[in-house]
Design a protein around this motif. Sequence first.
Motif, mmCIF file in Angstrom:
data_model
loop_
_atom_site.group_PDB
_atom_site.id
_atom_site.type_symbol
_atom_site.label_atom_id
_atom_site.label_comp_id
_atom_site.label_asym_id
_atom_site.label_seq_id
_atom_site.Cartn_x
_atom_site.Cartn_y
_atom_site.Cartn_z
ATOM 1 N N HIS A 1 37.046 29.891 40.918
ATOM 2 C CA HIS A 1 36.049 30.740 40.277
ATOM 3 C C HIS A 1 35.558 31.805 41.259
ATOM 4 N N LEU A 2 35.154 31.374 42.460
ATOM 5 C CA LEU A 2 34.646 32.309 43.465
ATOM 6 C C LEU A 2 35.742 33.235 43.986
ATOM 7 N N LYS A 3 36.948 32.704 44.173
ATOM 8 C CA LYS A 3 38.069 33.535 44.643
ATOM 9 C C LYS A 3 38.412 34.607 43.613
ATOM 10 N N THR A 4 38.356 34.249 42.341
ATOM 11 C CA THR A 4 38.668 35.213 41.285
ATOM 12 C C THR A 4 37.592 36.291 41.213
ATOM 13 N N LEU A 5 36.334 35.899 41.299
ATOM 14 C CA LEU A 5 35.236 36.879 41.321
ATOM 15 C C LEU A 5 35.415 37.841 42.504
ATOM 16 N N ALA A 6 35.760 37.293 43.662
ATOM 17 C CA ALA A 6 35.952 38.126 44.853
ATOM 18 C C ALA A 6 37.134 39.071 44.672
ATOM 19 N N ARG A 7 38.203 38.585 44.074
ATOM 20 C CA ARG A 7 39.397 39.413 43.869
ATOM 21 C C ARG A 7 39.096 40.565 42.900
ATOM 22 N N ILE A 8 38.375 40.269 41.841
ATOM 23 C CA ILE A 8 38.005 41.314 40.877
ATOM 24 C C ILE A 8 37.095 42.344 41.549
ATOM 25 N N SER A 9 36.131 41.869 42.333
ATOM 26 C CA SER A 9 35.225 42.778 43.052
ATOM 27 C C SER A 9 36.015 43.689 43.981
ATOM 28 N N LYS A 10 36.987 43.114 44.680
ATOM 29 C CA LYS A 10 37.809 43.886 45.602
ATOM 30 C C LYS A 10 38.637 44.932 44.842
ATOM 31 N N LEU A 11 39.203 44.539 43.727
ATOM 32 C CA LEU A 11 40.000 45.445 42.889
ATOM 33 C C LEU A 11 39.168 46.642 42.448
ATOM 34 N N LEU A 12 37.938 46.370 41.990
ATOM 35 C CA LEU A 12 37.098 47.414 41.409
ATOM 36 C C LEU A 12 36.253 48.156 42.441
ATOM 37 N N LYS A 13 36.392 47.790 43.701
ATOM 38 C CA LYS A 13 35.663 48.479 44.773
ATOM 39 C C LYS A 13 36.207 49.901 44.960
ATOM 40 N N SER A 14 37.473 50.081 44.658
ATOM 41 C CA SER A 14 38.132 51.369 44.857
ATOM 42 C C SER A 14 37.753 52.375 43.764
ATOM 43 N N PRO A 15 37.169 53.523 44.159
ATOM 44 C CA PRO A 15 36.847 54.555 43.162
ATOM 45 C C PRO A 15 38.102 55.026 42.413
ATOM 46 N N ALA A 16 39.241 55.072 43.092
ATOM 47 C CA ALA A 16 40.486 55.527 42.449
ATOM 48 C C ALA A 16 40.915 54.560 41.344
ATOM 49 N N VAL A 17 40.774 53.261 41.590
ATOM 50 C CA VAL A 17 41.135 52.263 40.576
ATOM 51 C C VAL A 17 40.184 52.374 39.385
ATOM 52 N N ARG A 18 38.903 52.476 39.659
ATOM 53 C CA ARG A 18 37.924 52.616 38.570
ATOM 54 C C ARG A 18 38.230 53.854 37.733
ATOM 55 N N ARG A 19 38.542 54.957 38.389
ATOM 56 C CA ARG A 19 38.861 56.199 37.675
ATOM 57 C C ARG A 19 40.115 56.012 36.807
ATOM 58 N N ARG A 20 41.153 55.397 37.371
ATOM 59 C CA ARG A 20 42.385 55.166 36.601
ATOM 60 C C ARG A 20 42.099 54.320 35.359
ATOM 61 N N LEU A 21 41.267 53.291 35.516
ATOM 62 C CA LEU A 21 40.939 52.430 34.376
ATOM 63 C C LEU A 21 40.145 53.200 33.320
ATOM 64 N N LEU A 22 39.251 54.049 33.757
ATOM 65 C CA LEU A 22 38.458 54.837 32.807
ATOM 66 C C LEU A 22 39.317 55.858 32.061
ATOM 67 N N GLU A 23 40.370 56.333 32.713
ATOM 68 C CA GLU A 23 41.226 57.358 32.110
ATOM 69 C C GLU A 23 42.397 56.800 31.308
ATOM 70 N N ALA A 24 42.640 55.497 31.391
ATOM 71 C CA ALA A 24 43.778 54.884 30.684
ATOM 72 C C ALA A 24 43.663 55.136 29.183
ATOM 73 N N THR A 25 44.807 55.261 28.524
ATOM 74 C CA THR A 25 44.799 55.609 27.102
ATOM 75 C C THR A 25 44.661 54.403 26.179
ATOM 76 N N ASP A 26 45.139 53.227 26.618
ATOM 77 C CA ASP A 26 45.094 52.060 25.730
ATOM 78 C C ASP A 26 45.109 50.764 26.535
ATOM 79 N N GLY A 27 45.066 49.643 25.800
ATOM 80 C CA GLY A 27 45.023 48.324 26.431
ATOM 81 C C GLY A 27 46.242 48.018 27.280
ATOM 82 N N GLN A 28 47.414 48.467 26.842
ATOM 83 C CA GLN A 28 48.639 48.221 27.605
ATOM 84 C C GLN A 28 48.585 48.937 28.948
ATOM 85 N N GLU A 29 48.101 50.176 28.932
ATOM 86 C CA GLU A 29 47.987 50.922 30.184
ATOM 87 C C GLU A 29 46.932 50.278 31.093
ATOM 88 N N LEU A 30 45.837 49.814 30.510
ATOM 89 C CA LEU A 30 44.815 49.112 31.297
ATOM 90 C C LEU A 30 45.425 47.895 31.995
#
Length: 153
Positions: A113-142
């Motif tokens: 549980h804690l490792k997964t929370l940490a991994r998600i936090s690490k993934l979303l720490k990057s502004p570039a990743v957040r931007r890509r997710l916000l710009e994705a066109t659909d669920g498959q691209e997400l």
Amino acid sequence: MKIVDLLNPAAITADIKATDKNAVLMELTDALIQVESSLDREEVLRVLQERERLGSTGIGEGVAIPHGKLKDLKNLLISFGRSRNGVDFNSMDGKPAHLFFLLIAPEESIGVHLKTLARISKLLKSPAVRRRLLEATDGQELYSIIAEEDESL
């Protein structure tokens, strides 16, 4: 454990319709129930709301990671959602949340549980990743973006 090992593409909501925190929790719970029909919706919502009362899971930078633990659950489950408009999630930085990972873990699990929370936090720490997710066109691209970025963590 990788995020994509736990995230079923069917549990992704590309365009969250909710406009408040409780409605977001409902929408993400319903996405989880799509892939795990044995879940009790009211019980999941109860543990998520209980956790939110302890303090918001809106971690800032447009990200929220609502989570809770359930008795009799065998595996950790994840859903993901994106709100283009953003939702007030009482985040630490006072800004609306746009990207949501919801986690439900077995009651006795601590490490995964804690490792997964940490991994998600690490993934979303990057502004570039957040931007890509916000710009994705659909669920498959997400899902593809999450899988690609998860691989490089």
